[in-house]
Write a protein that holds these residues in place. Structure first.
Motif, PDB file in Angstrom:
ATOM      1  N   VAL A  16       0.813  -1.227   0.000  1.00  0.00           N
ATOM      2  CA  VAL A  16       0.000   0.000   0.000  1.00  0.00           C
ATOM      3  C   VAL A  16       0.843   1.274   0.000  1.00  0.00           C
ATOM      4  O   VAL A  16       0.327   2.370  -0.158  1.00  0.00           O
ATOM      5  CB  VAL A  16      -0.974   0.020   1.197  1.00  0.00           C
ATOM      6  N   ASN A  17       2.167   1.131   0.216  1.00  0.00           N
ATOM      7  CA  ASN A  17       3.063   2.294   0.236  1.00  0.00           C
ATOM      8  C   ASN A  17       2.530   3.363   1.199  1.00  0.00           C
ATOM      9  O   ASN A  17       2.401   4.531   0.844  1.00  0.00           O
ATOM     10  CB  ASN A  17       3.243   2.864  -1.172  1.00  0.00           C
ATOM     11  N   GLY A  18       2.233   2.907   2.406  1.00  0.00           N
ATOM     12  CA  GLY A  18       1.704   3.784   3.450  1.00  0.00           C
ATOM     13  C   GLY A  18       0.219   3.551   3.662  1.00  0.00           C
ATOM     14  O   GLY A  18      -0.597   3.967   2.831  1.00  0.00           O
ATOM     15  N   LEU A  19      -0.149   2.866   4.753  1.00  0.00           N
ATOM     16  CA  LEU A  19      -1.560   2.537   4.979  1.00  0.00           C
ATOM     17  C   LEU A  19      -2.397   3.789   5.218  1.00  0.00           C
ATOM     18  O   LEU A  19      -3.513   3.910   4.712  1.00  0.00           O
ATOM     19  CB  LEU A  19      -1.692   1.564   6.158  1.00  0.00           C
ATOM     20  N   ARG A  20      -1.867   4.738   5.979  1.00  0.00           N
ATOM     21  CA  ARG A  20      -2.629   5.969   6.221  1.00  0.00           C
ATOM     22  C   ARG A  20      -2.864   6.724   4.915  1.00  0.00           C
ATOM     23  O   ARG A  20      -3.937   7.299   4.691  1.00  0.00           O
ATOM     24  CB  ARG A  20      -1.895   6.860   7.231  1.00  0.00           C
ATOM     25  N   SER A  21      -1.877   6.694   4.039  1.00  0.00           N
ATOM     26  CA  SER A  21      -2.001   7.356   2.739  1.00  0.00           C
ATOM     27  C   SER A  21      -3.091   6.717   1.891  1.00  0.00           C
ATOM     28  O   SER A  21      -3.935   7.396   1.301  1.00  0.00           O
ATOM     29  CB  SER A  21      -0.665   7.307   2.000  1.00  0.00           C
ATOM     30  N   VAL A  22      -3.110   5.388   1.848  1.00  0.00           N
ATOM     31  CA  VAL A  22      -4.069   4.700   0.975  1.00  0.00           C
ATOM     32  C   VAL A  22      -5.487   4.760   1.551  1.00  0.00           C
ATOM     33  O   VAL A  22      -6.471   4.711   0.805  1.00  0.00           O
ATOM     34  CB  VAL A  22      -3.598   3.254   0.687  1.00  0.00           C
ATOM     35  N   ILE A  23      -5.596   4.891   2.875  1.00  0.00           N
ATOM     36  CA  ILE A  23      -6.920   5.068   3.489  1.00  0.00           C
ATOM     37  C   ILE A  23      -7.577   6.354   2.972  1.00  0.00           C
ATOM     38  O   ILE A  23      -8.786   6.408   2.762  1.00  0.00           O
ATOM     39  CB  ILE A  23      -6.803   5.066   5.034  1.00  0.00           C
ATOM     40  N   ALA A  24      -6.753   7.358   2.718  1.00  0.00           N
ATOM     41  CA  ALA A  24      -7.272   8.628   2.184  1.00  0.00           C
ATOM     42  C   ALA A  24      -7.573   8.550   0.694  1.00  0.00           C
ATOM     43  O   ALA A  24      -8.091   9.506   0.114  1.00  0.00           O
ATOM     44  CB  ALA A  24      -6.249   9.737   2.449  1.00  0.00           C
ATOM     45  N   THR A  41       3.355  -0.804   5.249  1.00  0.00           N
ATOM     46  CA  THR A  41       2.311  -0.059   5.972  1.00  0.00           C
ATOM     47  C   THR A  41       2.834   1.271   6.517  1.00  0.00           C
ATOM     48  O   THR A  41       2.067   2.200   6.737  1.00  0.00           O
ATOM     49  CB  THR A  41       1.773  -0.902   7.130  1.00  0.00           C
ATOM     50  N   LYS A  42       4.147   1.347   6.763  1.00  0.00           N
ATOM     51  CA  LYS A  42       4.807   2.582   7.229  1.00  0.00           C
ATOM     52  C   LYS A  42       4.169   3.129   8.509  1.00  0.00           C
ATOM     53  O   LYS A  42       3.983   4.329   8.661  1.00  0.00           O
ATOM     54  CB  LYS A  42       4.786   3.655   6.131  1.00  0.00           C
ATOM     55  N   LEU A  43       3.860   2.226   9.414  1.00  0.00           N
ATOM     56  CA  LEU A  43       3.220   2.604  10.672  1.00  0.00           C
ATOM     57  C   LEU A  43       4.105   2.293  11.867  1.00  0.00           C
ATOM     58  O   LEU A  43       4.862   1.325  11.846  1.00  0.00           O
ATOM     59  CB  LEU A  43       1.917   1.813  10.858  1.00  0.00           C
ATOM     60  N   SER A  44       3.958   3.094  12.912  1.00  0.00           N
ATOM     61  CA  SER A  44       4.465   2.750  14.233  1.00  0.00           C
ATOM     62  C   SER A  44       3.266   2.425  15.108  1.00  0.00           C
ATOM     63  O   SER A  44       2.146   2.891  14.852  1.00  0.00           O
ATOM     64  CB  SER A  44       5.254   3.912  14.838  1.00  0.00           C
ATOM     65  N   TYR A  74     -13.179  -8.452  10.723  1.00  0.00           N
ATOM     66  CA  TYR A  74     -11.757  -8.768  10.561  1.00  0.00           C
ATOM     67  C   TYR A  74     -11.006  -8.695  11.893  1.00  0.00           C
ATOM     68  O   TYR A  74     -11.276  -7.823  12.719  1.00  0.00           O
ATOM     69  CB  TYR A  74     -11.086  -7.777   9.600  1.00  0.00           C
ATOM     70  N   THR A  75     -10.065  -9.582  12.055  1.00  0.00           N
ATOM     71  CA  THR A  75      -9.062  -9.460  13.111  1.00  0.00           C
ATOM     72  C   THR A  75      -7.795  -8.933  12.457  1.00  0.00           C
ATOM     73  O   THR A  75      -7.405  -9.395  11.383  1.00  0.00           O
ATOM     74  CB  THR A  75      -8.783 -10.817  13.776  1.00  0.00           C
ATOM     75  N   LEU A  76      -7.163  -7.957  13.110  1.00  0.00           N
ATOM     76  CA  LEU A  76      -6.034  -7.244  12.514  1.00  0.00           C
ATOM     77  C   LEU A  76      -4.739  -7.585  13.247  1.00  0.00           C
ATOM     78  O   LEU A  76      -4.689  -7.577  14.481  1.00  0.00           O
ATOM     79  CB  LEU A  76      -6.259  -5.723  12.593  1.00  0.00           C
ATOM     80  N   PHE A  77      -3.704  -7.882  12.467  1.00  0.00           N
ATOM     81  CA  PHE A  77      -2.370  -8.153  13.011  1.00  0.00           C
ATOM     82  C   PHE A  77      -1.363  -7.248  12.311  1.00  0.00           C
ATOM     83  O   PHE A  77      -1.367  -7.136  11.085  1.00  0.00           O
ATOM     84  CB  PHE A  77      -1.981  -9.620  12.786  1.00  0.00           C
ATOM     85  N   PHE A  78      -0.498  -6.613  13.092  1.00  0.00           N
ATOM     86  CA  PHE A  78       0.500  -5.692  12.553  1.00  0.00           C
ATOM     87  C   PHE A  78       1.896  -6.091  13.011  1.00  0.00           C
ATOM     88  O   PHE A  78       2.088  -6.487  14.161  1.00  0.00           O
ATOM     89  CB  PHE A  78       0.237  -4.255  13.036  1.00  0.00           C
ATOM     90  N   ASN A  79       2.855  -5.956  12.112  1.00  0.00           N
ATOM     91  CA  ASN A  79       4.272  -6.078  12.478  1.00  0.00           C
ATOM     92  C   ASN A  79       4.940  -4.771  12.085  1.00  0.00           C
ATOM     93  O   ASN A  79       4.994  -4.425  10.897  1.00  0.00           O
ATOM     94  CB  ASN A  79       4.921  -7.269  11.765  1.00  0.00           C
ATOM     95  N   TYR A  80       5.405  -4.024  13.078  1.00  0.00           N
ATOM     96  CA  TYR A  80       5.953  -2.683  12.852  1.00  0.00           C
ATOM     97  C   TYR A  80       7.469  -2.723  12.760  1.00  0.00           C
ATOM     98  O   TYR A  80       8.125  -3.463  13.498  1.00  0.00           O
ATOM     99  CB  TYR A  80       5.572  -1.747  14.009  1.00  0.00           C
ATOM    100  N   ALA A  81       8.011  -1.905  11.880  1.00  0.00           N
ATOM    101  CA  ALA A  81       9.461  -1.710  11.855  1.00  0.00           C
ATOM    102  C   ALA A  81       9.865  -0.840  13.038  1.00  0.00           C
ATOM    103  O   ALA A  81       9.098   0.013  13.495  1.00  0.00           O
ATOM    104  CB  ALA A  81       9.879  -1.032  10.553  1.00  0.00           C
ATOM    105  N   SER A 125       8.787   0.481   6.108  1.00  0.00           N
ATOM    106  CA  SER A 125       8.495  -0.943   5.965  1.00  0.00           C
ATOM    107  C   SER A 125       7.179  -1.300   6.673  1.00  0.00           C
ATOM    108  O   SER A 125       6.209  -0.569   6.627  1.00  0.00           O
ATOM    109  CB  SER A 125       9.678  -1.759   6.489  1.00  0.00           C
ATOM    110  N   GLY A 126       7.125  -2.448   7.314  1.00  0.00           N
ATOM    111  CA  GLY A 126       5.947  -2.868   8.063  1.00  0.00           C
ATOM    112  C   GLY A 126       4.989  -3.712   7.249  1.00  0.00           C
ATOM    113  O   GLY A 126       4.827  -3.529   6.043  1.00  0.00           O
ATOM    114  N   THR A 127       4.335  -4.662   7.928  1.00  0.00           N
ATOM    115  CA  THR A 127       3.361  -5.546   7.301  1.00  0.00           C
ATOM    116  C   THR A 127       2.118  -5.645   8.190  1.00  0.00           C
ATOM    117  O   THR A 127       2.164  -5.342   9.379  1.00  0.00           O
ATOM    118  CB  THR A 127       3.932  -6.958   7.076  1.00  0.00           C
ATOM    119  N   ALA A 128       1.020  -6.091   7.590  1.00  0.00           N
ATOM    120  CA  ALA A 128      -0.219  -6.298   8.337  1.00  0.00           C
ATOM    121  C   ALA A 128      -1.029  -7.392   7.659  1.00  0.00           C
ATOM    122  O   ALA A 128      -0.918  -7.605   6.441  1.00  0.00           O
ATOM    123  CB  ALA A 128      -1.042  -5.015   8.401  1.00  0.00           C
ATOM    124  N   VAL A 129      -1.839  -8.083   8.451  1.00  0.00           N
ATOM    125  CA  VAL A 129      -2.794  -9.053   7.918  1.00  0.00           C
ATOM    126  C   VAL A 129      -4.146  -8.787   8.569  1.00  0.00           C
ATOM    127  O   VAL A 129      -4.239  -8.698   9.794  1.00  0.00           O
ATOM    128  CB  VAL A 129      -2.365 -10.514   8.191  1.00  0.00           C
TER     129      VAL A 129
END
Length: 251
Positions: free
Chosen positions: A9-17, A37-40, A51-58, A64-68
């Protein structure tokens, strides 16, 4: 049928917008894997019905960062590869389900001048060993931005990109080795000869408009999972990132 989608998504907050929730409503995947996801932790308070949400933060902020996001409850979730050298950038989440493992991967880029290629080679070997260690237990689905165009058919300009990050002989060879160790590239399984099928485009030179792209996002599965494959697709009509989503449907 189970529908899985993977998207850098090259930034989850960005793509949400940029219409992310409309995309989620229209496609309604059973499992959605995100990369970059580029999230902390704590930066995004997100709840999605069903949905259940799982995040792995850099550890590095905005990187970086991933989510499922999954409608199917996993038996177990693990973060990273279990190798300290690789596990500070939030690049992997593994979900164990009843009859398969799902591994969401954001492979490190070799970078300009191939500065990170030696590290990338180490990552590739360790990743292959990790996936094979899971495959011994039950079949594996792995997906994500693997940062490599495997064959010349997988990018628009193979000749001029021969030694660029993502299309070096070293990276392509590691992808070949990974697939030959017992995995199927599902898109090529269904569409072995399809050209102009890309998942990433540079933001420069109107590359997406001209479809001058690379196929670097994948769904791969264990060979013995072949009978459960229904379809694979590239969702190139979905915008919001420099990548588009890819999809896998399994029985």
């Amino acid at each position: 049928m189970t529908r899985l989608i993977s998207w850098n998504v090259n930034g989850l907050r960005s793509v949400i917008a940029k219409g992310f929730f409309d995309f989620l409503d229209s496609k309604s995947p059973d499992i959605l894997c995100l990369q970059e996801t580029k999230l902390s932790e704590g930066q995004l308070d997100l709840e999605l019905e069903g949905y259940t949400l799982f995040f792995n933060y850099a550890e590095k902020k905005g990187y970086s960062g991933t989510a499922v996001f999954t409608k199917i409850q996993p038996l177990k979730v693990t973060y990273g590869m279990g190798i300290d050298e690789h596990d500070h950038e939030g690049r992997m989440i593994t979900l164990e389900f009843e009859d398969y493992f799902l591994v969401n991967i954001y492979t490190p880029n070799a970078q300009r001048g191939l500065e990170r290629l030696p590290y990338r080679m180490k990552w590739e070997d360790d990743l292959r060993n990790y996936l094979l260690s899971l495959d011994v237990q039950k079949p594996v689905i792995f997906c994500g931005d693997l940062n490599v165009a495997h064959k010349e058919i997988d990018l628009k300009n193979p000749k001029s990109n021969q030694n660029n990050a993502g299309f070096t002989p070293e990276e392509r060879s590691k992808m070949t080795q990974l697939l030959e160790s017992g995995f199927i590239d599902t898109f090529r399984y269904f569409y072995p000869d399809r050209t102009d099928a890309y998942t990433w485009w540079s933001y420069m030179f109107k590359a997406r408009e001209k479809n001058v792209g690379w196929r670097i996002d994948y769904f791969c599965v264990s060979e013995r999972f072949r009978s459960r494959l229904v379809d694979a697709a590239i969702l190139s009509d979905v915008y919001g990132s420099d990548h588009c989503p890819v999809e896998l449907v399994i029985a």
